[in-house]
Design an enzyme around this catalytic site. Structure first.
Site, short mmCIF file in Angstrom:
data_model
loop_
_atom_site.label_atom_id
_atom_site.label_comp_id
_atom_site.label_asym_id
_atom_site.label_seq_id
_atom_site.Cartn_x
_atom_site.Cartn_y
_atom_site.Cartn_z
N ASP A 1 0.83 -1.20 0.00
CA ASP A 1 0.00 0.00 0.00
C ASP A 1 0.87 1.25 0.00
O ASP A 1 0.63 2.20 -0.75
CB ASP A 1 -0.92 -0.02 1.22
N GLU B 1 -2.14 -5.34 -3.59
CA GLU B 1 -1.20 -4.54 -2.81
C GLU B 1 -0.07 -5.41 -2.27
O GLU B 1 1.10 -5.00 -2.27
CB GLU B 1 -1.93 -3.84 -1.67
#
Length: 226
Positions: free
Chosen positions: A45, A117
């Site tokens: 992320d 992610e």
């Protein structure tokens, strides 16, 4: 190894053990005694946000920081990341626990977005930032350019894709009301899909359809995640 075809399609390599972690949902890790992808998701992320910030900074020198932040927020949102993950066929490579498998976890937006992610985190650990940045530009650069023009996701397209994939049907739109003088008319549009319905309002039919599509899409995605 699970996910090898996925990596070949992306043109990247990740050590087998790290790739296995990136594809391991917590339900699978709990059952197998292994490691879930949650820490890699956390790392990915951050990498993805930095890579997109750099891409947007270089690509749109005329935009201020507020505009760039809004574009990035859209591109890294769950609906967009899940959509990209589906295009890659990421769901078929996931390692899920038995219960999550039966509950349709391979189509769950939150699981798909998290796995994407985590994959970025794995690429970063394997090859460093430049490789991860390049992958981010290849996968999400087109989305960033499109949303830079639109400022928000095209929920009509997202809803249509969801309808074809999940229900084998297209959304049905209907103008249920128009009110006000011609130069300030407000439209109310309803949309139905999969037995669910939502209503949106706007200054044009197109705007009202987008508003209705957004409500229904987010409602249906929440049900899939529930």
């Amino acid at each position: 190894m699970q996910g090898e075809r996925l990596l070949e399609g992306l043109g990247v390599s990740v050590p087998d053990e790290l790739l296995r972690v990136a594809l391991s949902h917590s339900s699978y890790a709990n059952e197998s005694g292994g490691v879930s992808n949650e820490r890699l998701e956390f790392l990915g992320d951050a990498v993805l946000n930095l890579a997109l910030a750099e891409f947007l900074y270089r690509r749109f020198p005329e935009r201020d920081e507020g505009e760039l932040s809004k574009i990035r927020a859209v591109v890294v949102s769950r609906p967009v990341l899940a959509q990209v993950a589906r295009r890659l066929g990421l769901g078929e490579h996931l390692l899920l626990g038995r219960g999550e498998e039966l509950a349709g976890g391979r189509e769950r937006p939150s699981i798909l977005a998290a796995a994407l992610e985590a994959l970025f985190g794995a690429v970063f650990l394997s090859h460093g930032y430049e490789e991860a940045r390049g992958l981010a530009e290849r996968l999400l650069g087109p989305e960033a350019r499109r949303y830079a023009a639109e400022r928000s996701p095209d929920y009509k397209s997202l809803l249509q894709e969801l309808g074809q994939r999940r229900y084998g049907a297209l959304p049905a739109y209907e103008v249920v009301q128009s009110e006000g003088p011609e130069h300030k008319k407000v439209f109310t549009v309803s949309v139905e899909l999969g037995g669910s319905r939502a209503v949106g309002r706007g200054r044009s039919k197109k705007e009202a359809e987008q508003a209705a599509a957004k409500r229904l899409y987010l409602d249906l995605e929440e049900k899939l995640d529930g």
